[in-house]
Scaffold this motif. Structure first.
Motif, mmCIF file in Angstrom:
data_model
loop_
_atom_site.group_PDB
_atom_site.id
_atom_site.type_symbol
_atom_site.label_atom_id
_atom_site.label_comp_id
_atom_site.label_asym_id
_atom_site.label_seq_id
_atom_site.Cartn_x
_atom_site.Cartn_y
_atom_site.Cartn_z
ATOM 1 N N PHE A 15 -19.554 -6.934 -68.489
ATOM 2 C CA PHE A 15 -19.227 -8.249 -67.635
ATOM 3 C C PHE A 15 -20.760 -8.896 -67.552
ATOM 4 C CE2 PHE A 15 -18.865 -11.370 -65.058
ATOM 5 C CZ PHE A 15 -18.203 -12.489 -65.888
ATOM 6 N N VAL A 16 -21.192 -7.757 -66.683
ATOM 7 C CA VAL A 16 -22.857 -8.330 -66.139
ATOM 8 C C VAL A 16 -23.525 -9.139 -67.253
ATOM 9 C CG1 VAL A 16 -24.710 -8.248 -64.714
ATOM 10 C CG2 VAL A 16 -22.745 -7.943 -64.065
ATOM 11 N N ASP A 17 -23.762 -7.941 -68.055
ATOM 12 C CA ASP A 17 -24.634 -8.032 -69.489
ATOM 13 C C ASP A 17 -24.335 -9.790 -70.156
ATOM 14 O OD1 ASP A 17 -26.385 -5.725 -68.648
ATOM 15 O OD2 ASP A 17 -25.548 -4.117 -69.652
ATOM 16 N N GLU A 18 -22.978 -9.122 -70.567
ATOM 17 C CA GLU A 18 -22.934 -10.417 -71.335
ATOM 18 C C GLU A 18 -22.929 -11.745 -70.487
ATOM 19 O OE1 GLU A 18 -18.468 -9.890 -71.088
ATOM 20 O OE2 GLU A 18 -18.696 -8.788 -73.579
ATOM 21 N N GLN A 19 -22.997 -11.493 -69.360
ATOM 22 C CA GLN A 19 -22.828 -13.075 -68.154
ATOM 23 C C GLN A 19 -24.648 -13.488 -68.632
ATOM 24 O OE1 GLN A 19 -20.573 -15.439 -67.292
ATOM 25 N NE2 GLN A 19 -20.051 -13.701 -68.472
ATOM 26 N N ARG A 33 -28.871 -12.388 -58.219
ATOM 27 C CA ARG A 33 -29.419 -13.317 -57.250
ATOM 28 C C ARG A 33 -28.910 -14.642 -57.390
ATOM 29 N NH1 ARG A 33 -34.586 -10.291 -58.383
ATOM 30 N NH2 ARG A 33 -35.005 -12.582 -59.960
ATOM 31 N N ASP A 34 -28.141 -14.789 -58.598
ATOM 32 C CA ASP A 34 -27.779 -16.245 -58.829
ATOM 33 C C ASP A 34 -26.442 -16.626 -58.180
ATOM 34 O OD1 ASP A 34 -27.867 -19.314 -59.697
ATOM 35 O OD2 ASP A 34 -26.552 -18.665 -61.148
ATOM 36 N N ASP A 39 -22.697 -17.477 -53.505
ATOM 37 C CA ASP A 39 -22.463 -17.552 -52.476
ATOM 38 C C ASP A 39 -22.548 -18.023 -51.089
ATOM 39 O OD1 ASP A 39 -19.416 -16.556 -51.805
ATOM 40 O OD2 ASP A 39 -21.372 -14.043 -50.845
ATOM 41 N N GLN A 40 -23.828 -17.841 -51.018
ATOM 42 C CA GLN A 40 -24.691 -18.439 -49.376
ATOM 43 C C GLN A 40 -24.631 -19.519 -49.098
ATOM 44 O OE1 GLN A 40 -28.541 -17.272 -50.350
ATOM 45 N NE2 GLN A 40 -28.489 -15.186 -48.380
#
Length: 83
Positions: A15-19, A33-34, A39-40
């Motif tokens: 999923f991360v790789d696709e994003q 990081r994004d 979230d911050q």
């Protein structure tokens, strides 16, 4: 900059790789990081909202209040009419 290694199931890595690919991130680190920055921001907004909800009521924002704001704007803009 610090380094952090994380473990995740293969399905999450996929999923991360696709994003990263679909959203134009250069690396999975940029994507993570994004996510953390967002979230911050959400956490900070939640704290502000809770602080506002816990604060005493302020002045009523009725038609007269907005008229006074318009007059202040008009004065600061050199007397030009503010509607």
């Amino acid at each position: 900059m610090g380094t952090m290694n994380i473990s995740m199931p293969d399905s999450m890595k996929t999923f991360v790789d696709e994003q990263v690919s679909q959203r134009g991130y250069g690396t999975s680190s940029e994507y993570v990081r994004d996510l953390i920055r967002k979230d911050q921001d959400r956490t900070a907004l939640r704290q502000l909202l809770l602080a506002g909800a816990a604060s005493p009521p302020g002045a009523t924002a009725d038609a007269a209040h907005f008229q006074r704001l318009r007059q202040r704007v008009a004065l600061r803009s050199g007397g030009r009419s503010a509607r």
